[in-house]
Design a protein around this motif. Structure first.
Motif, mmCIF file in Angstrom:
data_model
loop_
_atom_site.group_PDB
_atom_site.id
_atom_site.type_symbol
_atom_site.label_atom_id
_atom_site.label_comp_id
_atom_site.label_asym_id
_atom_site.label_seq_id
_atom_site.Cartn_x
_atom_site.Cartn_y
_atom_site.Cartn_z
ATOM 1 N N ALA A 16 -30.219 89.944 -27.555
ATOM 2 C CA ALA A 16 -29.627 91.398 -27.553
ATOM 3 C C ALA A 16 -30.763 92.201 -27.587
ATOM 4 C CB ALA A 16 -28.757 91.531 -28.765
ATOM 5 N N LEU A 17 -31.797 92.253 -28.202
ATOM 6 C CA LEU A 17 -32.955 93.064 -28.029
ATOM 7 C C LEU A 17 -33.721 92.971 -26.947
ATOM 8 C CD1 LEU A 17 -34.434 93.281 -31.947
ATOM 9 C CD2 LEU A 17 -32.736 94.723 -30.687
ATOM 10 N N ALA A 18 -33.963 91.571 -26.302
ATOM 11 C CA ALA A 18 -34.179 91.450 -24.801
ATOM 12 C C ALA A 18 -33.645 92.320 -23.854
ATOM 13 C CB ALA A 18 -34.675 90.129 -24.564
ATOM 14 N N ARG A 19 -32.469 92.008 -23.987
ATOM 15 C CA ARG A 19 -31.579 92.786 -22.974
ATOM 16 C C ARG A 19 -31.597 94.487 -23.100
ATOM 17 N NH1 ARG A 19 -27.700 88.875 -24.633
ATOM 18 N NH2 ARG A 19 -26.608 90.461 -25.866
ATOM 19 N N ARG A 20 -31.684 95.061 -24.530
ATOM 20 C CA ARG A 20 -31.963 96.294 -24.669
ATOM 21 C C ARG A 20 -33.520 96.783 -24.056
ATOM 22 N NH1 ARG A 20 -32.333 98.308 -30.631
ATOM 23 N NH2 ARG A 20 -34.728 97.965 -30.143
ATOM 24 N N ASP A 21 -34.165 95.937 -24.382
ATOM 25 C CA ASP A 21 -35.847 96.213 -23.967
ATOM 26 C C ASP A 21 -35.877 96.467 -22.361
ATOM 27 O OD1 ASP A 21 -36.563 96.447 -26.435
ATOM 28 O OD2 ASP A 21 -37.637 94.398 -26.416
ATOM 29 N N ALA A 22 -34.918 95.559 -21.649
ATOM 30 C CA ALA A 22 -35.026 95.744 -20.115
ATOM 31 C C ALA A 22 -34.321 96.735 -19.667
ATOM 32 C CB ALA A 22 -34.177 94.091 -19.767
ATOM 33 N N PRO A 25 -35.755 102.777 -18.864
ATOM 34 C CA PRO A 25 -35.974 103.818 -19.803
ATOM 35 C C PRO A 25 -35.347 105.243 -19.485
ATOM 36 C CG PRO A 25 -38.143 102.844 -19.355
ATOM 37 C CD PRO A 25 -37.094 102.259 -18.444
ATOM 38 N N PHE A 26 -35.262 105.498 -18.336
ATOM 39 C CA PHE A 26 -34.640 106.864 -17.902
ATOM 40 C C PHE A 26 -33.004 106.736 -18.183
ATOM 41 C CE2 PHE A 26 -38.644 106.846 -15.443
ATOM 42 C CZ PHE A 26 -38.880 108.330 -15.967
ATOM 43 N N TRP A 27 -32.405 105.737 -17.701
ATOM 44 C CA TRP A 27 -31.347 105.399 -18.187
ATOM 45 C C TRP A 27 -30.720 105.562 -19.500
ATOM 46 C CZ3 TRP A 27 -28.311 102.047 -21.051
ATOM 47 C CH2 TRP A 27 -26.719 102.129 -20.874
ATOM 48 N N ARG A 28 -31.653 105.024 -20.533
ATOM 49 C CA ARG A 28 -31.619 105.102 -21.774
ATOM 50 C C ARG A 28 -31.525 106.369 -22.443
ATOM 51 N NH1 ARG A 28 -35.422 100.394 -22.457
ATOM 52 N NH2 ARG A 28 -37.022 102.089 -23.171
ATOM 53 N N ILE A 29 -32.256 107.165 -21.849
ATOM 54 C CA ILE A 29 -32.343 108.719 -21.982
ATOM 55 C C ILE A 29 -31.038 109.375 -21.654
ATOM 56 C CG2 ILE A 29 -33.255 111.110 -21.723
ATOM 57 C CD1 ILE A 29 -35.891 109.511 -21.444
ATOM 58 N N GLU A 30 -30.462 109.246 -20.464
ATOM 59 C CA GLU A 30 -29.252 109.519 -20.048
ATOM 60 C C GLU A 30 -28.136 109.160 -20.946
ATOM 61 O OE1 GLU A 30 -28.376 112.000 -17.868
ATOM 62 O OE2 GLU A 30 -30.548 112.152 -17.689
ATOM 63 N N ALA A 31 -27.950 107.757 -21.351
ATOM 64 C CA ALA A 31 -27.191 107.233 -22.200
ATOM 65 C C ALA A 31 -27.056 107.772 -23.468
ATOM 66 C CB ALA A 31 -27.147 105.679 -22.132
ATOM 67 N N SER A 52 -26.152 110.624 -42.117
ATOM 68 C CA SER A 52 -27.577 109.999 -41.843
ATOM 69 C C SER A 52 -27.867 109.185 -40.807
ATOM 70 C CB SER A 52 -27.784 108.666 -43.061
ATOM 71 O OG SER A 52 -26.961 107.792 -42.764
ATOM 72 N N GLY A 53 -28.830 109.656 -39.886
ATOM 73 C CA GLY A 53 -29.133 108.972 -38.729
ATOM 74 C C GLY A 53 -30.370 108.174 -38.932
ATOM 75 N N PHE A 54 -31.151 108.006 -37.658
ATOM 76 C CA PHE A 54 -32.492 107.132 -38.050
ATOM 77 C C PHE A 54 -33.390 107.773 -36.642
ATOM 78 C CE2 PHE A 54 -29.134 104.890 -35.531
ATOM 79 C CZ PHE A 54 -29.699 104.525 -34.355
ATOM 80 N N TRP A 55 -34.721 107.623 -36.842
ATOM 81 C CA TRP A 55 -35.636 107.995 -36.082
ATOM 82 C C TRP A 55 -35.655 106.788 -35.169
ATOM 83 C CZ3 TRP A 55 -36.995 112.905 -35.971
ATOM 84 C CH2 TRP A 55 -38.127 113.342 -35.048
ATOM 85 N N PRO A 56 -35.658 106.905 -33.814
ATOM 86 C CA PRO A 56 -35.592 105.643 -32.987
ATOM 87 C C PRO A 56 -37.039 105.142 -32.945
ATOM 88 C CG PRO A 56 -35.614 107.689 -31.601
ATOM 89 C CD PRO A 56 -35.334 108.044 -32.896
ATOM 90 N N MET A 57 -36.692 103.596 -32.675
ATOM 91 C CA MET A 57 -38.061 102.782 -32.649
ATOM 92 C C MET A 57 -37.852 102.060 -31.333
ATOM 93 S SD MET A 57 -37.999 100.691 -35.917
ATOM 94 C CE MET A 57 -36.649 99.200 -36.089
ATOM 95 N N ARG A 58 -38.889 101.762 -30.487
ATOM 96 C CA ARG A 58 -38.776 100.823 -29.577
ATOM 97 C C ARG A 58 -37.624 101.390 -28.603
ATOM 98 N NH1 ARG A 58 -39.436 97.077 -33.891
ATOM 99 N NH2 ARG A 58 -37.480 96.189 -33.697
ATOM 100 N N SER A 59 -36.896 100.406 -28.190
ATOM 101 C CA SER A 59 -35.717 100.869 -27.213
ATOM 102 C C SER A 59 -34.618 101.113 -27.858
ATOM 103 C CB SER A 59 -35.599 99.707 -26.239
ATOM 104 O OG SER A 59 -35.321 98.305 -26.798
ATOM 105 N N GLU A 60 -34.579 101.584 -29.089
ATOM 106 C CA GLU A 60 -33.203 102.086 -29.518
ATOM 107 C C GLU A 60 -32.615 103.129 -28.914
ATOM 108 O OE1 GLU A 60 -33.392 100.657 -34.323
ATOM 109 O OE2 GLU A 60 -34.414 102.779 -33.740
ATOM 110 N N ILE A 161 -24.520 101.810 -34.081
ATOM 111 C CA ILE A 161 -25.033 102.665 -33.063
ATOM 112 C C ILE A 161 -25.798 101.676 -31.984
ATOM 113 C CG2 ILE A 161 -26.493 104.421 -31.674
ATOM 114 C CD1 ILE A 161 -24.173 105.904 -33.675
ATOM 115 N N ALA A 162 -25.304 101.489 -30.735
ATOM 116 C CA ALA A 162 -26.035 100.474 -29.829
ATOM 117 C C ALA A 162 -25.808 100.617 -28.361
ATOM 118 C CB ALA A 162 -25.463 98.917 -30.348
ATOM 119 N N PHE A 163 -26.021 100.078 -27.477
ATOM 120 C CA PHE A 163 -25.804 100.014 -26.083
ATOM 121 C C PHE A 163 -24.900 98.709 -25.959
ATOM 122 C CE2 PHE A 163 -30.224 101.959 -25.653
ATOM 123 C CZ PHE A 163 -29.554 103.245 -25.250
ATOM 124 N N ASN A 164 -23.991 98.694 -24.889
ATOM 125 C CA ASN A 164 -23.017 97.745 -24.669
ATOM 126 C C ASN A 164 -23.947 96.423 -24.516
ATOM 127 O OD1 ASN A 164 -20.593 99.619 -24.384
ATOM 128 N ND2 ASN A 164 -21.239 99.715 -22.353
#
Length: 195
Positions: A16-22, A25-31, A52-60, A161-164
């Motif tokens: 799942a993290l490999a799919r997220r990393d792929a 980056p611009f799409w992630r910002i828009e999403a 409570s939120g979280f400070w994003p790391m890597r491709s979160e 909180i995640a991407f599809n």
């Protein structure tokens, strides 16, 4: 010795993290910005509620726009602070207050910030399934923090909180797992029925 379900969780997390990393980056910002609008419109709370939120790391998912949108509606914000190898607390996030390195590539409020008990928790996910079962990053911080709040008589609203692309067919069940009844992705806020 690692159990079969833990081995499977580790593999599902990695995929799942490999799919997220792929993801682009611009799409992630828009999403992330679209998800902030969904959160603003769909997560209701009383003014002064602690979120409570979280400070994003890597491709979160970057939840900072989401947190700030909720602040505009009167939320009081906090972020997890790692105290040791097993414990996180939630410290108030105040504009202009110092932030410190929390390890894992993330930051949080300085130790002088007030410790708060969130009424709504935005929870980072490595993977999830259509039942609301989640896979975190493997350290169990959120499972223990939620259990501690529940033991103190609090029932925070849990929103993963995640991407599809992080959805998997089925997360193996383990006794200590916390089921997340709502998950916010770029498709919107999904609610899961309790079994």
């Amino acid at each position: 010795m690692m159990t079969q379900s833990r081995t499977l969780k580790k593999e599902l997390r990695k995929e799942a993290l490999a799919r997220r990393d792929a993801l682009d980056p611009f799409w992630r910002i828009e999403a992330s910005l679209e998800m902030a609008e969904t959160a603003r419109d769909r997560i209701a709370f009383e003014p002064g509620a602690i979120v409570s939120g979280f400070w994003p790391m890597r491709s979160e998912v970057d939840v900072r726009p989401m947190m700030f949108a909720l602040r505009e509606h009167g939320a009081r914000l906090c972020l997890p602070a790692i105290l040791d190898k097993t414990t996180i607390v939630f410290r108030e996030l105040v504009r202009g207050a110092p932030m410190v390195d929390m390890g894992f590539g993330t930051v949080g409020p300085h130790e002088e910030a007030e410790v708060l008990d969130p009424a709504i928790m935005l929870i980072p996910l490595a993977a999830f399934d259509a039942r609301g079962h989640r896979i975190g990053y493997g350290a169990g911080y959120y499972d223990r923090a939620i259990a501690r709040l529940q033991d103190a008589g609090k029932e925070p609203r849990l929103i993963g909180i995640a991407f599809n692309c992080q959805e998997v067919a089925k997360v193996p069940d383990e006794a200590h797992d916390v089921i997340v009844p709502e998950i916010l992705t770029e498709s919107g806020l999904r609610r899961f029925e309790a079994p």
